[in-house]
Design a protein around this motif. Structure first.
Motif, PDB file in Angstrom:
ATOM      1  N   ASP A 170      -8.691  89.401 -46.854  1.00 12.66           N
ATOM      2  CA  ASP A 170      -8.818  88.351 -47.878  1.00 12.66           C
ATOM      3  C   ASP A 170      -9.899  88.725 -48.874  1.00 12.66           C
ATOM      4  OD1 ASP A 170      -6.837  86.848 -46.718  1.00 12.66           O
ATOM      5  OD2 ASP A 170      -8.222  85.671 -45.491  1.00 12.66           O
ATOM      6  N   TYR A 171     -10.985  89.289 -48.374  1.00  9.32           N
ATOM      7  CA  TYR A 171     -12.059  89.814 -49.220  1.00  9.32           C
ATOM      8  C   TYR A 171     -12.969  90.666 -48.342  1.00  9.32           C
ATOM      9  CZ  TYR A 171     -14.438  85.672 -47.310  1.00  9.32           C
ATOM     10  OH  TYR A 171     -14.947  84.718 -46.474  1.00  9.32           O
ATOM     11  N   VAL A 172     -13.784  91.489 -48.980  1.00 14.77           N
ATOM     12  CA  VAL A 172     -14.707  92.345 -48.232  1.00 14.77           C
ATOM     13  C   VAL A 172     -16.113  92.196 -48.795  1.00 14.77           C
ATOM     14  CG1 VAL A 172     -13.025  94.082 -47.550  1.00 14.77           C
ATOM     15  CG2 VAL A 172     -14.218  94.335 -49.724  1.00 14.77           C
ATOM     16  N   GLU A 173     -17.105  92.338 -47.910  1.00 11.14           N
ATOM     17  CA  GLU A 173     -18.496  92.421 -48.353  1.00 11.14           C
ATOM     18  C   GLU A 173     -18.758  93.894 -48.609  1.00 11.14           C
ATOM     19  OE1 GLU A 173     -21.943  92.769 -49.440  1.00 11.14           O
ATOM     20  OE2 GLU A 173     -22.046  93.413 -47.343  1.00 11.14           O
ATOM     21  N   VAL A 174     -18.957  94.248 -49.868  1.00  8.97           N
ATOM     22  CA  VAL A 174     -18.905  95.642 -50.289  1.00  8.97           C
ATOM     23  C   VAL A 174     -19.979  96.497 -49.634  1.00  8.97           C
ATOM     24  CG1 VAL A 174     -18.897  97.211 -52.263  1.00  8.97           C
ATOM     25  CG2 VAL A 174     -17.927  94.918 -52.490  1.00  8.97           C
ATOM     26  N   LYS A 175     -21.231  96.075 -49.717  1.00  7.61           N
ATOM     27  CA  LYS A 175     -22.337  96.915 -49.245  1.00  7.61           C
ATOM     28  C   LYS A 175     -22.193  97.254 -47.760  1.00  7.61           C
ATOM     29  CE  LYS A 175     -26.531  98.770 -48.981  1.00  7.61           C
ATOM     30  NZ  LYS A 175     -26.697  98.885 -47.535  1.00  7.61           N
ATOM     31  N   GLN A 176     -21.946  96.265 -46.914  1.00  8.81           N
ATOM     32  CA  GLN A 176     -21.859  96.550 -45.487  1.00  8.81           C
ATOM     33  C   GLN A 176     -20.604  97.359 -45.154  1.00  8.81           C
ATOM     34  OE1 GLN A 176     -24.252  96.101 -43.083  1.00  8.81           O
ATOM     35  NE2 GLN A 176     -22.816  97.428 -42.001  1.00  8.81           N
ATOM     36  N   SER A 177     -19.503  97.080 -45.846  1.00  4.69           N
ATOM     37  CA  SER A 177     -18.279  97.859 -45.616  1.00  4.69           C
ATOM     38  C   SER A 177     -18.496  99.323 -45.972  1.00  4.69           C
ATOM     39  CB  SER A 177     -17.128  97.280 -46.438  1.00  4.69           C
ATOM     40  OG  SER A 177     -16.830  95.963 -46.038  1.00  4.69           O
ATOM     41  N   LEU A 178     -19.191  99.557 -47.088  1.00  5.61           N
ATOM     42  CA  LEU A 178     -19.488 100.926 -47.493  1.00  5.61           C
ATOM     43  C   LEU A 178     -20.452 101.598 -46.528  1.00  5.61           C
ATOM     44  CD1 LEU A 178     -19.861 100.439 -51.352  1.00  5.61           C
ATOM     45  CD2 LEU A 178     -18.098 101.794 -50.204  1.00  5.61           C
ATOM     46  N   SER A 179     -21.447 100.851 -46.055  1.00  8.29           N
ATOM     47  CA  SER A 179     -22.408 101.413 -45.102  1.00  8.29           C
ATOM     48  C   SER A 179     -21.700 101.875 -43.835  1.00  8.29           C
ATOM     49  CB  SER A 179     -23.479 100.367 -44.743  1.00  8.29           C
ATOM     50  OG  SER A 179     -24.293 100.076 -45.851  1.00  8.29           O
ATOM     51  N   THR A 180     -20.790 101.054 -43.331  1.00 11.94           N
ATOM     52  CA  THR A 180     -20.056 101.401 -42.120  1.00 11.94           C
ATOM     53  C   THR A 180     -19.186 102.635 -42.358  1.00 11.94           C
ATOM     54  OG1 THR A 180     -20.006  99.078 -41.440  1.00 11.94           O
ATOM     55  CG2 THR A 180     -18.416 100.554 -40.398  1.00 11.94           C
ATOM     56  N   MET A 181     -18.463 102.630 -43.472  1.00 15.47           N
ATOM     57  CA  MET A 181     -17.586 103.755 -43.806  1.00 15.47           C
ATOM     58  C   MET A 181     -18.382 105.048 -43.948  1.00 15.47           C
ATOM     59  SD  MET A 181     -15.320 104.293 -47.278  1.00 15.47           S
ATOM     60  CE  MET A 181     -16.747 104.859 -48.240  1.00 15.47           C
ATOM     61  N   MET A 182     -19.493 104.981 -44.693  1.00 16.11           N
ATOM     62  CA  MET A 182     -20.302 106.174 -44.925  1.00 16.11           C
ATOM     63  C   MET A 182     -20.953 106.656 -43.646  1.00 16.11           C
ATOM     64  SD  MET A 182     -20.091 107.322 -47.942  1.00 16.11           S
ATOM     65  CE  MET A 182     -21.406 108.493 -47.658  1.00 16.11           C
ATOM     66  N   PHE A 183     -21.452 105.729 -42.831  1.00 16.22           N
ATOM     67  CA  PHE A 183     -22.090 106.128 -41.575  1.00 16.22           C
ATOM     68  C   PHE A 183     -21.089 106.859 -40.687  1.00 16.22           C
ATOM     69  CE2 PHE A 183     -23.375 105.788 -37.208  1.00 16.22           C
ATOM     70  CZ  PHE A 183     -24.744 105.984 -37.245  1.00 16.22           C
ATOM     71  N   ASP A 184     -19.903 106.294 -40.532  1.00 18.50           N
ATOM     72  CA  ASP A 184     -18.903 106.901 -39.656  1.00 18.50           C
ATOM     73  C   ASP A 184     -18.543 108.306 -40.131  1.00 18.50           C
ATOM     74  OD1 ASP A 184     -18.976 104.543 -38.275  1.00 18.50           O
ATOM     75  OD2 ASP A 184     -17.012 103.816 -38.944  1.00 18.50           O
ATOM     76  N   PHE A 185     -18.387 108.481 -41.449  1.00 15.93           N
ATOM     77  CA  PHE A 185     -17.992 109.790 -41.975  1.00 15.93           C
ATOM     78  C   PHE A 185     -19.118 110.811 -41.830  1.00 15.93           C
ATOM     79  CE2 PHE A 185     -17.649 113.038 -45.218  1.00 15.93           C
ATOM     80  CZ  PHE A 185     -16.311 113.402 -45.150  1.00 15.93           C
ATOM     81  N   VAL A 186     -20.315 110.446 -42.287  1.00 16.63           N
ATOM     82  CA  VAL A 186     -21.432 111.393 -42.283  1.00 16.63           C
ATOM     83  C   VAL A 186     -21.876 111.710 -40.853  1.00 16.63           C
ATOM     84  CG1 VAL A 186     -23.804 111.804 -43.051  1.00 16.63           C
ATOM     85  CG2 VAL A 186     -22.182 110.668 -44.569  1.00 16.63           C
TER      86      VAL A 186
END
Length: 476
Positions: A170-186
């Motif tokens: 429905d919607y996303v909280e951008v900063k935390q979603s990006l933090s999770t995505m970036m952490f998992d990748f890096v």
């Protein structure tokens, strides 16, 4: 009458203490330098200095009030005291550029006592003596050649999956979603991290660390520093467990950053388990928090400036038009052809100013503009004040990517330092720009995105979104 000697002695003691206190306060407020005159400024309260004023939040991307008030009063170079240390703040591009070129001669890498206490000797090693080794290692794993040969398609696939996931919500909280995505990748690229096995969102521990990084180092429950310490402990345990697993199961080598450092242990005595753990932790910190904040600010700016998105769409639709297969992944040549996209990225980096400051400590007395900076003082280079200087950037708070079309490289050499400067220029600069470019490519060619709520910026001095920033992503 015989005087009361006990009373007299007590009064003398109180008087001596009072004189000593006043003498201490006077010396604190009026420090001296044997080899010249200190820059103008105020040292604030004893011990505390002007730390409280420094951390007062600013609700915009503008130069923090702490800096702007003092620059107006004292000029672009002034003295203060922060978290118990004497500091010279520089908003002067020429002096800042000079200082960043003098590492090992006049200055050395430095950070707050909170940072040094958290990183200990391993932190000093990681960011000081063995910087060249680390820089070479990072460039090998995340530099331009690694991006071309391996990481570009992996990063694009990361964005493809992430934005499809965002679209399904429905919607996303951008900063935390990006933090999770970036952490998992890096974390996967660094030490083979598998998020499904962790049982929690480990990126939140990095966020806790960042919040307490520039705090007063009091490890008391309830304080920012204590939360910072706890977050760090969890992440270091995660990394140390990965080190032990590689030793127990050498057949599980992945060819990643961790494998390389374990192999280099045979040649370099300075590499220990502690060194590896703190280095990986530092790289996570430098990448995940900075990039998630920068990309969040970029998305916010694009939503607020649809005419910029329109120009981006032209550039990226032209790239798709020239592809034989429109479903094929972006090539390195196509990435390098994104002229306007790069202008948007530079403008976002200029306005975001995610790094609150660049710190160096003097190892000799330094003379600047007729003033002296004593040995042992900290120099705080303020990127925000340099990037938002109206003498360099007309209407500096406006989001105007077109300004970069007319700015010569020589004009910005000293006035654009999002990745630091000198020998410590960030080895991951190209990685960061590619990450942003791929995000923009996916967004403007496939999706529409609108604000749902939040987005109020808080700079204290790091950038955060106090009430979050929520967006809705739909198909184009």
């Amino acid at each position: 009458m015989i005087p009361d000697l006990g009373y007299f002695g007590g009064a003398c003691f109180v008087a001596m203490v009072t004189v000593a206190i006043f003498h201490f306060i006077h010396k604190w407020r009026n420090p001296t330098c044997m080899n010249g005159r200190l820059p103008p400024g105020s040292m604030g309260l004893p011990i505390i200095g002007e730390t409280i004023q420094f951390f007062i939040p600013t609700n915009s991307l503008d130069v923090p009030a702490f800096l702007s008030k003092r620059i107006k009063k004292y000029g672009p170079v002034f003295r203060t005291s922060l978290v118990g240390r004497p500091v010279v703040v520089s908003a002067d591009p020429d002096f800042s550029h000079y200082i960043l070129q003098q590492e090992g001669r006049l200055v050395e890498f430095w950070y707050t006592d909170s940072f040094n206490k958290l990183f200990g000797q391993a932190g000093v090693t990681a960011f000081g003596l063995f910087h060249k080794y680390v820089r070479t290692l990072v460039l090998n794993k995340f530099g331009p050649e690694a991006l071309k040969q391996k990481l570009l398609p992996e990063l694009e696939e990361m964005w493809v999956q992430a934005l499809e996931d965002w679209k399904a919500r429905d919607y996303v909280e951008v900063k935390q979603s990006l933090s999770t995505m970036m952490f998992d990748f890096v974390a996967k690229a660094l030490f083979g991290y598998e998020p499904d096995k962790s049982g929690e969102d480990m990126s939140k521990n990095l966020n806790k660390f960042t919040e307490g990084l520039m705090s007063i180092p009091l490890n008391i429950p309830g304080t920012s520093f204590h939360r910072c310490w706890q977050g760090q402990k969890k992440l270091l345990k995660l990394i140390k467990d990965a080190i032990q697993e590689r030793r127990v199961h050498p057949e599980k080598l992945k060819g990643d950053f961790l494998d390389q450092m374990l192999d280099d242990m045979k040649q370099h005595k300075f590499i220990t388990d502690n060194t590896i753990s703190f280095l990986i932790f530092g790289l996570l910190l430098a990448t995940v928090e900075s990039m998630s904040s920068t990309i969040t600010v970029t998305i916010k700016l694009l939503i607020e400036h649809p005419h910029v998105v329109k120009e981006l769409m032209k550039e990226h639709e032209e790239i798709l038009k020239n592809k034989e297969n429109q479903e094929a992944r972006i090539t390195w040549a196509e990435y390098k052809s994104m002229t306007f996209t790069m202008q948007v990225i530079q403008e976002s980096l200029r306005l975001a100013n995610i790094a609150p400051g660049i710190l160096r400590r003097t190892i000799k007395d330094i003379e600047v503009n007729g003033y002296a900076v004593p040995k042992g003082w900290t120099i705080y280079v303020a990127p925000a004040a340099i990037h938002l200087n109206p003498e360099t950037y007309k209407d500096p708070l406006s989001f105007n990517p077109w300004r970069w079309k007319n700015l010569e490289a020589s004009a910005t050499q000293k006035n654009f330092i999002p990745f630091g400067g000198g020998s410590r220029q960030c080895a991951g600069a190209e990685f960061s720009k590619l990450l942003l470019a791929l995000c923009i490519h996916q967004l403007v060619t496939k999706y529409r995105w609108t604000k749902v709520k939040g987005g109020d910026i808080i700079r204290s001095p790091t950038v955060s979104f106090g009430n979050g920033y929520f967006i809705k992503v739909t198909d184009k």
